[in-house]
Scaffold this motif. Structure first.
Motif, mmCIF file in Angstrom:
data_model
loop_
_atom_site.group_PDB
_atom_site.id
_atom_site.type_symbol
_atom_site.label_atom_id
_atom_site.label_comp_id
_atom_site.label_asym_id
_atom_site.label_seq_id
_atom_site.Cartn_x
_atom_site.Cartn_y
_atom_site.Cartn_z
ATOM 1 N N GLU A 1 0.835 -1.198 0.000
ATOM 2 C CA GLU A 1 0.000 0.000 0.000
ATOM 3 C C GLU A 1 0.874 1.255 0.000
ATOM 4 O O GLU A 1 0.588 2.222 -0.716
ATOM 5 C CB GLU A 1 -0.935 0.002 1.205
ATOM 6 N N ASN A 2 1.961 1.250 0.776
ATOM 7 C CA ASN A 2 2.881 2.394 0.798
ATOM 8 C C ASN A 2 3.544 2.608 -0.556
ATOM 9 O O ASN A 2 3.812 3.745 -0.948
ATOM 10 C CB ASN A 2 3.938 2.217 1.888
ATOM 11 N N TRP B 1 2.122 2.113 -3.496
ATOM 12 C CA TRP B 1 1.146 2.829 -4.322
ATOM 13 C C TRP B 1 0.999 4.281 -3.878
ATOM 14 O O TRP B 1 0.847 5.176 -4.711
ATOM 15 C CB TRP B 1 -0.209 2.124 -4.305
ATOM 16 N N LEU B 2 1.025 4.506 -2.562
ATOM 17 C CA LEU B 2 0.909 5.875 -2.067
ATOM 18 C C LEU B 2 2.107 6.712 -2.493
ATOM 19 O O LEU B 2 1.967 7.890 -2.827
ATOM 20 C CB LEU B 2 0.740 5.882 -0.548
ATOM 21 N N SER B 3 3.309 6.126 -2.487
ATOM 22 C CA SER B 3 4.494 6.869 -2.915
ATOM 23 C C SER B 3 4.455 7.159 -4.416
ATOM 24 O O SER B 3 4.944 8.189 -4.869
ATOM 25 C CB SER B 3 5.774 6.107 -2.554
ATOM 26 N N LYS C 1 1.745 7.714 -6.048
ATOM 27 C CA LYS C 1 0.701 8.729 -6.208
ATOM 28 C C LYS C 1 1.286 10.136 -6.049
ATOM 29 O O LYS C 1 0.869 11.057 -6.713
ATOM 30 C CB LYS C 1 -0.417 8.466 -5.196
ATOM 31 N N LYS C 2 2.257 10.262 -5.159
ATOM 32 C CA LYS C 2 2.879 11.561 -4.902
ATOM 33 C C LYS C 2 3.827 11.863 -6.007
ATOM 34 O O LYS C 2 4.091 12.778 -6.555
ATOM 35 C CB LYS C 2 3.617 11.554 -3.571
#
Length: 148
Positions: free
Chosen positions: A140-141, A143-145, A147-148
């Motif tokens: 999940e991290n 994908w979040l990274s 996204k940024k």
């Protein structure tokens, strides 16, 4: 075989080699039809290569990845949508193959499906994370990274 080796080899390598093998076998089968090669053993060899590559890669690994790459808060809906997309794609292929064979001939049909594999190769190499040995939170991290 894929489920036996997926944790040792990783998801991405199985997918990369499998999709490349699928693409090559589709191109060669199309070429054999185009050249009107009548060696049925050669044709059968590459059709079986396609089946083998699918069986150790796309077939099982896709389902494992789908269960791993979605964040927990959207996993249920995302898996439902992804499963529907897979089945819609499979239905489309099954329903359109007779039309492709009639309009593009056998060689064109196999080459069309080979061309369809090019985006898959790109997505697997450039977008898809390796999930082997990672926790759901680590994925999940990732994908979040991105996204940024």
């Amino acid at each position: 075989m894929a489920l036996w080796k997926i944790d040792n080899l990783g998801r991405k390598p199985l997918l990369i080699y499998g999709v490349i093998g699928i693409t090559i076998s589709l191109i060669v089968v199309g070429l054999l039809f185009f050249l009107q090669v009548e060696n049925t053993y050669l044709l059968m060899t590459f059709i079986l290569l396609f089946i083998a590559c699918f069986a150790f890669s796309y077939g099982p690994v896709l389902w494992v990845l789908m269960a791993e790459i979605y964040p927990l808060k959207v996993r249920g809906k995302a898996l439902s949508m992804a499963t529907m997309a897979i089945w819609l794609g499979a239905t489309f292929i099954g329903q359109m193959t007779p039309w492709f064979l009639e309009n593009f001939k056998a060689y064109g049909t196999f080459w069309f499906f080979a061309i369809c594999m090019i985006p898959a190769i790109y997505i697997i190499i450039k977008v898809l994370p390796e999930t082997k040995g990672k926790t759901l939170e680590e994925i999940e991290n990732y994908w979040l990274s991105k996204k940024k």
